[in-house]
Write a protein that holds these residues in place. Structure first.
Motif, PDB file in Angstrom:
ATOM      1  N   PRO A  53       0.823  -1.204   0.000  1.00 62.13           N
ATOM      2  CA  PRO A  53       0.000   0.000   0.000  1.00 62.13           C
ATOM      3  C   PRO A  53       0.862   1.261   0.000  1.00 62.13           C
ATOM      4  O   PRO A  53       2.057   1.194   0.324  1.00 62.13           O
ATOM      5  CB  PRO A  53      -0.791  -0.111   1.309  1.00 62.13           C
ATOM      6  N   SER A  54       0.243   2.379  -0.324  1.00 59.92           N
ATOM      7  CA  SER A  54       0.969   3.646  -0.347  1.00 59.92           C
ATOM      8  C   SER A  54       1.596   3.916   1.036  1.00 59.92           C
ATOM      9  O   SER A  54       0.935   3.735   2.053  1.00 59.92           O
ATOM     10  CB  SER A  54      -0.006   4.754  -0.713  1.00 59.92           C
ATOM     11  N   GLY A  55       2.860   4.306   1.023  1.00 59.76           N
ATOM     12  CA  GLY A  55       3.547   4.617   2.288  1.00 59.76           C
ATOM     13  C   GLY A  55       4.118   3.394   2.982  1.00 59.76           C
ATOM     14  O   GLY A  55       4.615   3.477   4.107  1.00 59.76           O
ATOM     15  N   GLY A  79       6.772   1.787   2.201  1.00 62.66           N
ATOM     16  CA  GLY A  79       8.240   1.813   2.205  1.00 62.66           C
ATOM     17  C   GLY A  79       8.895   1.242   0.952  1.00 62.66           C
ATOM     18  O   GLY A  79      10.099   0.960   0.958  1.00 62.66           O
ATOM     19  N   LYS A  80       8.129   1.109  -0.123  1.00 63.28           N
ATOM     20  CA  LYS A  80       8.669   0.491  -1.356  1.00 63.28           C
ATOM     21  C   LYS A  80       9.837   1.306  -1.932  1.00 63.28           C
ATOM     22  O   LYS A  80      10.916   0.773  -2.181  1.00 63.28           O
ATOM     23  CB  LYS A  80       7.562   0.372  -2.430  1.00 63.28           C
ATOM     24  N   THR A  81       9.607   2.609  -2.105  1.00 60.72           N
ATOM     25  CA  THR A  81      10.653   3.446  -2.694  1.00 60.72           C
ATOM     26  C   THR A  81      11.871   3.509  -1.772  1.00 60.72           C
ATOM     27  O   THR A  81      13.019   3.414  -2.217  1.00 60.72           O
ATOM     28  CB  THR A  81      10.111   4.869  -2.951  1.00 60.72           C
ATOM     29  N   THR A  82      11.581   3.628  -0.480  1.00 61.44           N
ATOM     30  CA  THR A  82      12.682   3.682   0.497  1.00 61.44           C
ATOM     31  C   THR A  82      13.535   2.422   0.386  1.00 61.44           C
ATOM     32  O   THR A  82      14.767   2.485   0.377  1.00 61.44           O
ATOM     33  CB  THR A  82      12.120   3.817   1.927  1.00 61.44           C
ATOM     34  N   PHE A  83      12.871   1.275   0.281  1.00 57.83           N
ATOM     35  CA  PHE A  83      13.597   0.004   0.211  1.00 57.83           C
ATOM     36  C   PHE A  83      14.499  -0.037  -1.031  1.00 57.83           C
ATOM     37  O   PHE A  83      15.682  -0.384  -0.940  1.00 57.83           O
ATOM     38  CB  PHE A  83      12.591  -1.151   0.208  1.00 57.83           C
ATOM     39  N   ILE A  94       5.692  -1.085  -8.054  1.00 61.97           N
ATOM     40  CA  ILE A  94       4.574  -0.883  -8.989  1.00 61.97           C
ATOM     41  C   ILE A  94       3.292  -0.806  -8.172  1.00 61.97           C
ATOM     42  O   ILE A  94       3.123  -1.548  -7.200  1.00 61.97           O
ATOM     43  CB  ILE A  94       4.567  -1.996 -10.061  1.00 61.97           C
ATOM     44  N   HIS A  95       2.430   0.131  -8.537  1.00 65.48           N
ATOM     45  CA  HIS A  95       1.228   0.385  -7.742  1.00 65.48           C
ATOM     46  C   HIS A  95       0.071  -0.516  -8.097  1.00 65.48           C
ATOM     47  O   HIS A  95      -0.275  -1.419  -7.370  1.00 65.48           O
ATOM     48  CB  HIS A  95       0.818   1.851  -7.895  1.00 65.48           C
ATOM     49  N   SER A  96      -0.513  -0.264  -9.239  1.00 60.76           N
ATOM     50  CA  SER A  96      -1.699  -1.036  -9.625  1.00 60.76           C
ATOM     51  C   SER A  96      -1.476  -1.601 -11.020  1.00 60.76           C
ATOM     52  O   SER A  96      -2.022  -1.065 -11.984  1.00 60.76           O
ATOM     53  CB  SER A  96      -2.930  -0.149  -9.642  1.00 60.76           C
TER      54      SER A  96
END
Ligand SMILES: Nc1ncnc2c1ncn2[C@@H]1O[C@H](COP(=O)(O)OP(=O)(O)OP(=O)(O)O)[C@@H](O)[C@H]1O
Length: 596
Positions: free
Chosen positions: A77-79, A81-85, A239-241
């Protein structure tokens, strides 16, 4: 690669997924180049400073791996931590505190390795609007590729990349901006990917490569990315959706919730089985978008505040254990390949085996002819004879080290290249080299020492006698590797090794008794593996025969040894071996000789 689409369907046996193949993208089947790097991460956590000296943890306890030639979707879900990871893995975090271990092909992610081996596609396109697609790539190539590379080679690389990304048709089109229309959104996204690919990275991270794109264009972009995975590149993308089609291109899924890992495994059937069994997710229905189905299940859990229990469930799951087992198996893989391709080949090569075998056999034959049956004579006159036999039993294996130096010297360039390619870690190479020499020598030395021990009627334990000789040989090998690894070349390593060997042999206590040695040489006895090897053999021979005397002294006291210490001496010899091996590892990993 065959283009694949994950299809959910229900048949008589219940729900299942299959991967259907349609057209082909870049690479013909079977042409996958093994060029990607395995990315392993263990207990990775990242936090930033919060108010009043506290810490705000964004991701925590993330353990797993991204495989070469595979596409992994990083979702959540948004927030979550995907980008952070991805930023943490790609070394793009310059503030905050990071813990855990990250390895690229077994190597720590130094700046130069990350620069050389990874590419990162940012979520938002960052292009120079006044340039054309070709100029944008050439401009980046000029900045990122080696300055020594000719402009013609850079242009060739750019042309190849334009073809690979399906941008050849708009190579001269201006990029444009919101005021002055240029290339389409999909073309801009592919151009953005091209910027990351200009250095031909082996690991590609992409942050939301499909955001802002219509589903047709998103599919088109993801097909290009799947083509790179088919070429062997390691791909990890947030990737989001994704559409069902896009999701079907992924091999593996890493799912984050509240900064914690709640699943890492196959993106299709494995994920369905896991979420329905572990998270009480509803069964997906025909036509369900799997990505949405999974996000729905975990987002709900996150809102209920049960993200921690999902992470705990994952850590207790069979899937987690399977991932750990696979990480261990992958780290042993390179050793297995080295032994299979190089050691087995060596063992089938007469030029490798015969000199080693003959040297041991001839030496044993010489000893037998000189010392046959002399081991039961404990008279004073025979003590120098037996002492010298035992001295020769340690001199020969330690001096065999000389034989290994040329091979180590000649292999240096190969080791540097393979290590820089991330094929294995220094410790893997060291283990391989030691096993390469020592595996074959175990049965050979067992045979030759048995011949000497029993034919010469030596006393004490045969097992100890053999182990001491074998451990001394192992010391010689490790010592040779160490000196070769710290020397700039064979011209230095050879005299250095011969000096170390001469001092070790002279100061072992046989040629000059320890008791009469000048005190400033006592270090050369204590730090001398030959002293302990020879001592072990002497104690083994004489501890049961106290009547053996030199002058008024018992023979063991005369040489400074004590009965009952033989196994302790052997333990010290083994300890020396680990010491040399550790120093060699340090040199292989950090010495300037192995950098370029
Ligand atoms: N430098 C920072 N300072 C403060 N908070 C941060 C920082 N970096 C990340 N965060 C917070 O950490 C959490 C995770 O952010 P991140 O961008 O990694 O999530 P994400 O899963 O990629 O989100 P999205 O899908 O919305 O892009 C968010 O709550 C974000 O606000």
């Amino acid at each position: 690669m065959a283009e694949s689409q994950l299809v959910v369907h229900i048949d008589a046996n219940g729900l299942s997924c299959s991967t259907s193949s349609s057209s082909t993208i870049d690479s013909p089947a079977g042409s996958k180049r093994n060029r990607g790097l395995l990315v392993c991460f263990q207990d990775v956590a990242y936090s930033i400073p919060a108010k009043a000296g506290a810490k705000h943890t964004i991701i925590t306890g993330i353990t797993g791996y991204f495989e070469a030639g595979k596409m992994t979707a990083v979702m959540g879900p948004s927030g979550s931590g995907k980008t952070t990871f991805l930023d943490v893995l790609a070394g793009r975090k310059s503030s905050g505190s990071l813990s855990g271990t990250i390895r690229y092909g077994g190597l720590p992610p130094s700046r130069s390795l990350l620069r050389r081996a990874t590419g990162y596609v940012e979520q938002f396109d960052t292009l120079v609007d006044c340039l054309s697609c070709q100029e944008m790539l050439l401009y980046t190539a000029q900045l990122k590729r080696p300055r020594s590379e000719s402009i013609a080679a850079k242009q060739a690389a750019v042309s190849q990349l334009l073809g690979k990304l399906g941008l050849a048709g708009c190579a001269s089109s201006p990029i444009g901006n919101t005021l002055k229309r240029g290339i389409s959104g999909g073309q801009a996204k592919r151009l953005n990917i091209g910027i990351a690919l200009i250095t031909d990275p082996r690991v590609l991270f992409l942050d939301e490569p499909t955001s802002g794109l219509d589903s047709f264009t998103a599919n088109e972009v993801m097909r290009v990315v799947a083509g790179l995975a088919a070429d062997g590149t390691t791909i990890a993308t947030t990737i989001h959706s994704p559409s069902s089609y896009c999701y079907g291109l992924f091999d593996r899924l890493l799912l984050l919730l509240g900064g914690k890992l709640v699943y890492l495994g196959g993106a299709g059937e494995d994920a369905i089985a896991y979420f329905t069994a572990t998270c009480s997710a509803r069964q997906p229905q025909v036509g369900d978008n799997l990505a949405e189905w999974m996000l729905e299940a975990v987002t709900q859990a996150g809102r209920d505040g049960s993200d921690g229990s999902l992470a705990q469930a994952y850590h207790k799951s069979q899937q987690y254990r399977a991932n750990l087992d696979q990480m261990i198996a992958l780290s042993w893989w390179s050793l297995k390949v080295l032994l299979q391709y190089r050691t087995l080949r060596n063992y089938r090569t007469p030029m490798y085996v015969l000199p080693r075998l003959l040297e041991k056999l001839l030496f044993a034959a010489v000893l037998l002819s000189l010392y046959w049956g002399k081991g039961t004579d404990f008279s004073t006159l025979n003590i120098p004879v037996l002492s010298s036999l035992l001295f020769l039993m340690v001199l020969a294996p330690i001096c065999a080290a000389m034989m290994y130096l040329p091979s180590i010297g000649m292999e240096r360039a190969l080791y540097v290249r393979e290590r820089n390619d991330g094929l294995y870690r220094p410790v893997t190479y060291l283990l391989f080299k030691l096993l390469d020499e020592l595996l074959m020598m175990a049965p050979v030395t067992a045979g030759t020492t048995a011949a000497v021990f029993f034919a010469c009627k030596l006393q004490g334990s045969y097992l100890l006698f053999w182990l001491v000789q074998y451990a001394t040989l192992a010391n010689g090998t490790a010592l040779a590797y160490f000196l070769a690894s710290i020397s700039p070349g064979l011209m230095v390593a050879m005299p250095l090794l011969s000096f170390v060997l001469i001092v070790s042999l002279v100061c072992c206590g046989f040629m000059i008794r320890v008791a009469v040695m000048p005190v400033y040489w006592s270090w050369a006895v204590k730090a001398n593996v030959v002293h302990y090897s020879w001592g072990a053999l002497m104690i083994n021979q004489y501890e049961g025969h106290k009547q053996s005397r030199l002058g008024s002294m018992n023979v063991l006291s005369y040489f400074g040894f004590a009965a009952g210490d033989a196994w302790m001496h052997l333990a010290l010899v083994v300890g020396f071996f680990f010491g040399w091996s550790f120093l060699t590892w340090l040199a292989l990993a950090y010495a300037r000789n192995y950098k370029r």
